[in-house]
Scaffold this active site. Structure first.
Site, PDB file in Angstrom:
ATOM      1  N   ARG A 122       0.420   2.325  -9.782  1.00 50.54           N
ATOM      2  CA  ARG A 122      -0.332   2.051 -11.011  1.00 50.54           C
ATOM      3  C   ARG A 122      -1.181   3.229 -11.478  1.00 50.54           C
ATOM      4  O   ARG A 122      -1.770   3.178 -12.555  1.00 50.54           O
ATOM      5  CB  ARG A 122      -1.240   0.830 -10.804  1.00 50.54           C
ATOM      6  CG  ARG A 122      -0.465  -0.452 -10.625  1.00 50.54           C
ATOM      7  CD  ARG A 122      -1.322  -1.572 -10.057  1.00 50.54           C
ATOM      8  NE  ARG A 122      -2.285  -2.121 -10.994  1.00 50.54           N
ATOM      9  CZ  ARG A 122      -1.996  -2.998 -11.951  1.00 50.54           C
ATOM     10  NH1 ARG A 122      -0.750  -3.383 -12.151  1.00 50.54           N
ATOM     11  NH2 ARG A 122      -2.944  -3.491 -12.733  1.00 50.54           N
ATOM     12  N   PRO A 180      -6.797  -5.494  -1.982  1.00 49.64           N
ATOM     13  CA  PRO A 180      -7.888  -5.879  -2.896  1.00 49.64           C
ATOM     14  C   PRO A 180      -7.446  -5.857  -4.356  1.00 49.64           C
ATOM     15  O   PRO A 180      -7.778  -4.957  -5.128  1.00 49.64           O
ATOM     16  CB  PRO A 180      -8.955  -4.822  -2.615  1.00 49.64           C
ATOM     17  CG  PRO A 180      -8.177  -3.615  -2.191  1.00 49.64           C
ATOM     18  CD  PRO A 180      -6.990  -4.137  -1.432  1.00 49.64           C
ATOM     19  N   ARG A 211       0.966  -7.695  -5.172  1.00 53.85           N
ATOM     20  CA  ARG A 211       1.631  -8.495  -6.198  1.00 53.85           C
ATOM     21  C   ARG A 211       2.308  -9.755  -5.650  1.00 53.85           C
ATOM     22  O   ARG A 211       2.154 -10.832  -6.240  1.00 53.85           O
ATOM     23  CB  ARG A 211       2.649  -7.634  -6.944  1.00 53.85           C
ATOM     24  CG  ARG A 211       2.032  -6.537  -7.827  1.00 53.85           C
ATOM     25  CD  ARG A 211       3.125  -5.762  -8.526  1.00 53.85           C
ATOM     26  NE  ARG A 211       2.652  -4.676  -9.369  1.00 53.85           N
ATOM     27  CZ  ARG A 211       2.511  -3.410  -8.966  1.00 53.85           C
ATOM     28  NH1 ARG A 211       2.780  -3.085  -7.703  1.00 53.85           N
ATOM     29  NH2 ARG A 211       2.096  -2.470  -9.799  1.00 53.85           N
ATOM     30  N   TYR A 263     -15.179  -0.138  -6.222  1.00 57.71           N
ATOM     31  CA  TYR A 263     -14.920   0.867  -7.236  1.00 57.71           C
ATOM     32  C   TYR A 263     -16.261   1.515  -7.529  1.00 57.71           C
ATOM     33  O   TYR A 263     -17.149   0.896  -8.109  1.00 57.71           O
ATOM     34  CB  TYR A 263     -14.362   0.227  -8.516  1.00 57.71           C
ATOM     35  CG  TYR A 263     -12.886  -0.042  -8.484  1.00 57.71           C
ATOM     36  CD1 TYR A 263     -11.966   1.007  -8.463  1.00 57.71           C
ATOM     37  CD2 TYR A 263     -12.399  -1.342  -8.490  1.00 57.71           C
ATOM     38  CE1 TYR A 263     -10.604   0.757  -8.448  1.00 57.71           C
ATOM     39  CE2 TYR A 263     -11.034  -1.601  -8.484  1.00 57.71           C
ATOM     40  CZ  TYR A 263     -10.146  -0.539  -8.459  1.00 57.71           C
ATOM     41  OH  TYR A 263      -8.796  -0.779  -8.442  1.00 57.71           O
ATOM     42  N   TYR A 319      -0.229  -6.928 -17.023  1.00 57.05           N
ATOM     43  CA  TYR A 319      -1.253  -6.209 -16.267  1.00 57.05           C
ATOM     44  C   TYR A 319      -0.937  -6.230 -14.776  1.00 57.05           C
ATOM     45  O   TYR A 319      -1.065  -5.219 -14.075  1.00 57.05           O
ATOM     46  CB  TYR A 319      -2.634  -6.823 -16.521  1.00 57.05           C
ATOM     47  CG  TYR A 319      -3.689  -6.283 -15.592  1.00 57.05           C
ATOM     48  CD1 TYR A 319      -4.255  -5.034 -15.810  1.00 57.05           C
ATOM     49  CD2 TYR A 319      -4.090  -7.008 -14.471  1.00 57.05           C
ATOM     50  CE1 TYR A 319      -5.205  -4.512 -14.930  1.00 57.05           C
ATOM     51  CE2 TYR A 319      -5.036  -6.508 -13.600  1.00 57.05           C
ATOM     52  CZ  TYR A 319      -5.584  -5.259 -13.831  1.00 57.05           C
ATOM     53  OH  TYR A 319      -6.509  -4.756 -12.959  1.00 57.05           O
ATOM     54  N   ASP A 369      -0.401   0.308   2.045  1.00 52.58           N
ATOM     55  CA  ASP A 369       0.225  -0.599   1.079  1.00 52.58           C
ATOM     56  C   ASP A 369       1.057   0.199   0.090  1.00 52.58           C
ATOM     57  O   ASP A 369       1.138   1.415   0.161  1.00 52.58           O
ATOM     58  CB  ASP A 369      -0.802  -1.501   0.376  1.00 52.58           C
ATOM     59  CG  ASP A 369      -1.609  -0.835  -0.727  1.00 52.58           C
ATOM     60  OD1 ASP A 369      -1.209   0.212  -1.275  1.00 52.58           O
ATOM     61  OD2 ASP A 369      -2.674  -1.385  -1.078  1.00 52.58           O
ATOM     62  N   SER A 370       1.690  -0.536  -0.823  1.00 52.09           N
ATOM     63  CA  SER A 370       2.499  -0.029  -1.939  1.00 52.09           C
ATOM     64  C   SER A 370       3.987  -0.225  -1.675  1.00 52.09           C
ATOM     65  O   SER A 370       4.585   0.482  -0.860  1.00 52.09           O
ATOM     66  CB  SER A 370       2.202   1.430  -2.284  1.00 52.09           C
ATOM     67  OG  SER A 370       0.853   1.600  -2.696  1.00 52.09           O
ATOM     68  N   GLY A 371       4.547  -1.232  -2.342  1.00 52.30           N
ATOM     69  CA  GLY A 371       5.980  -1.475  -2.304  1.00 52.30           C
ATOM     70  C   GLY A 371       6.474  -2.411  -1.231  1.00 52.30           C
ATOM     71  O   GLY A 371       7.677  -2.625  -1.107  1.00 52.30           O
ATOM     72  N   ALA A 412      -7.423  -6.873  -8.177  1.00 51.81           N
ATOM     73  CA  ALA A 412      -8.457  -7.288  -9.122  1.00 51.81           C
ATOM     74  C   ALA A 412      -8.017  -8.502  -9.933  1.00 51.81           C
ATOM     75  O   ALA A 412      -6.824  -8.808 -10.049  1.00 51.81           O
ATOM     76  CB  ALA A 412      -8.780  -6.135 -10.066  1.00 51.81           C
ATOM     77  N   THR A 422     -12.285   2.819  -2.909  1.00 49.09           N
ATOM     78  CA  THR A 422     -11.108   3.306  -3.623  1.00 49.09           C
ATOM     79  C   THR A 422     -11.431   4.629  -4.298  1.00 49.09           C
ATOM     80  O   THR A 422     -12.392   4.731  -5.059  1.00 49.09           O
ATOM     81  CB  THR A 422     -10.640   2.274  -4.664  1.00 49.09           C
ATOM     82  OG1 THR A 422     -10.133   1.124  -3.974  1.00 49.09           O
ATOM     83  CG2 THR A 422      -9.538   2.842  -5.546  1.00 49.09           C
ATOM     84  N   SER A 476     -11.792  -7.384  -4.441  1.00 50.57           N
ATOM     85  CA  SER A 476     -12.067  -6.245  -5.307  1.00 50.57           C
ATOM     86  C   SER A 476     -13.432  -6.344  -5.979  1.00 50.57           C
ATOM     87  O   SER A 476     -13.947  -7.441  -6.227  1.00 50.57           O
ATOM     88  CB  SER A 476     -10.981  -6.165  -6.386  1.00 50.57           C
ATOM     89  OG  SER A 476     -11.300  -5.224  -7.386  1.00 50.57           O
ATOM     90  N   HIS A 525      -1.772   2.927  -5.009  1.00 51.23           N
ATOM     91  CA  HIS A 525      -2.238   1.889  -5.932  1.00 51.23           C
ATOM     92  C   HIS A 525      -1.063   1.094  -6.489  1.00 51.23           C
ATOM     93  O   HIS A 525      -1.077   0.651  -7.636  1.00 51.23           O
ATOM     94  CB  HIS A 525      -3.044   2.528  -7.073  1.00 51.23           C
ATOM     95  CG  HIS A 525      -4.277   1.769  -7.457  1.00 51.23           C
ATOM     96  ND1 HIS A 525      -5.541   2.156  -7.065  1.00 51.23           N
ATOM     97  CD2 HIS A 525      -4.456   0.654  -8.200  1.00 51.23           C
ATOM     98  CE1 HIS A 525      -6.437   1.328  -7.554  1.00 51.23           C
ATOM     99  NE2 HIS A 525      -5.798   0.398  -8.252  1.00 51.23           N
ATOM    100  N   LYS A 553      -9.657   4.437   0.552  1.00 47.99           N
ATOM    101  CA  LYS A 553      -8.365   3.971   0.023  1.00 47.99           C
ATOM    102  C   LYS A 553      -7.856   4.886  -1.097  1.00 47.99           C
ATOM    103  O   LYS A 553      -8.612   5.298  -1.969  1.00 47.99           O
ATOM    104  CB  LYS A 553      -8.506   2.548  -0.522  1.00 47.99           C
ATOM    105  CG  LYS A 553      -7.222   1.960  -1.120  1.00 47.99           C
ATOM    106  CD  LYS A 553      -7.458   0.535  -1.595  1.00 47.99           C
ATOM    107  CE  LYS A 553      -6.178  -0.115  -2.112  1.00 47.99           C
ATOM    108  NZ  LYS A 553      -5.744   0.434  -3.407  1.00 47.99           N
TER     109      LYS A 553
END
Length: 371
Positions: free
Chosen positions: A267, A92, A319, A145, A39, A295-297, A94, A171, A121, A264, A240
């Site tokens: 994702r 954020p 992550r 959310y 996940y 963000d991302s990567g 989850a 988001t 989150s 995301h 976001k």
């Protein structure tokens, strides 16, 4: 290890010796159970956008400035009126209880220890109040959310305000869950309840897959929803999941106090562009009217530098911090932020930038290199 509903949670609490952030993934896989790890690590479909997120940072290069007459660069910055020791913040993410028994509580402590900004989150393993209290006064944002149930939305916004949260992150790119194959293969369902769902709704998250949880969330989100949330709370609302200049301008027109450029972490929409590749055009359209989070990567200090030079005001990681959480709890999270910030300091020195304001003005060049 702590075992909850048959799920083994790490209870490690130790500082980490980190060579680089990418190496943490393999180490974390050894201790996070298969379903939880799938996940956390997975993107959507064949993970193409997830992979391109990091690769995209090679599309721009930093111009070294060797005769700049500087030393000891400072990573301190002020964004949204908050004085921070680093421009690197916690995304954020989850359900951090999948990585560690103390979940977001330990993450908040680790981020606070480096003078950074924590965001939590809606689908946190710990409550808004508990996560906020763990920061011991350090600034935090709360990510919403949006639910179909506005009573639920308002309750979360009010709780965030009561807990001392400094801004709301709305988001908008998760109206359904991306097609996440690892979760299908692992038949993954959340083994640990989500505290905010327990407190404010009939569900708790436990025993559900992410698709079932998203089914209760709003599938239709538009500018009027941004206006409605901004009208309910006096906290700044940051939108976001923005990946185009057009959406950025729509969000600002609806009252957004900040733009959060993100896909995301790969994702959601697979086949969409890497987040870094769309950042410059969005920054140009925003034109400093509101702050930009990105963000991302992000895996390297040079990535943080490039994102700041391309128009971001804050750069978030997800992550890698969760892997640090699994491996070392609060101290592990602290180690991740310290390692990345140290890389950023080195990059700033070699690029001839004394301050984060200097980084914002740093030139990037674009040579096409073969993979």
């Amino acid at each position: 290890m702590t075992i909850v509903n048959g799920y083994e949670q790490s209870d490690n609490e130790r500082a980490l010796k980190i060579v680089n952030l990418p190496a943490l993934e393999q180490e974390a896989q050894k201790i996070i159970p298969k379903g939880g790890f799938g996940y956390i690590v997975g993107g959507s479909e064949d993970d193409w956008t997830l992979r391109e997120n990091t690769k995209a940072f090679t599309h721009a290069q930093i111009v070294p400035k060797a005769l700049s007459n500087i030393e000891q660069p400072s990573t301190a910055t002020t964004v949204f009126g908050l004085d921070l020791k680093t421009p690197i913040m916690m995304a954020p993410v989850a359900a951090q209880g999948l990585a560690h028994a103390k979940g977001e509580v330990d993450t908040a402590q680790g981020v606070a220890a480096v003078g950074g900004l924590m965001s939590q989150s809606t689908y946190s393993s710990t409550s808004i109040a508990a996560t906020a209290a763990a920061g011991n006064g350090a600034p935090q944002f709360f990510q919403l959310y949006m639910s179909k149930d506005w009573t639920f939305n308002y309750a979360l916004l009010d709780e965030a305000k009561k807990a001392g949260v400094k801004a709301i992150i709305l988001t908008v790119d998760a109206t359904v869950d991306g097609y996440r194959e690892a979760d299908i293969v692992n038949d993954f369902q959340f083994p640990i309840p989500m505290a905010n769902l327990q407190k404010f709704s009939e569900g708790a998250g436990k025993g559900q897959g992410i698709g079932e949880i998203y089914a209760a969330a709003a599938q239709k989100i538009g500018p009027d929803d941004v206006r409605r949330i901004a009208a309910h709370t006096d906290l700044p609302v940051i939108v976001k999941g923005i990946e185009s200049p057009e959406d950025a301008l729509l969000a600002i027109g609806a009252g957004a106090a900040g733009i959060y450029v993100s896909n995301h972490g790969g994702r959601q929409l697979n086949g969409g562009p890497a987040a870094f590749d769309v950042l410059p055009a969005i920054a140009k359209a925003v034109n400093h009217r509101v702050p930009i989070i990105f963000d991302s990567g992000v895996r390297r200090g040079s990535h943080v530098f490039k994102a700041l030079a391309a128009g971001a005001d804050l750069v978030a990681i997800g992550r890698p911090a969760v892997y640090g959480l699994a491996l070392g709890g609060a101290k592990g999270v602290q180690s991740v932020f310290e390692a990345l910030n140290h890389e950023l300091e080195i990059t700033m020195q070699l690029a001839g930038t004394k301050t984060i304001a200097d980084v914002h003005q740093a030139p990037l060049t674009h040579f096409n290199y073969a993979d």
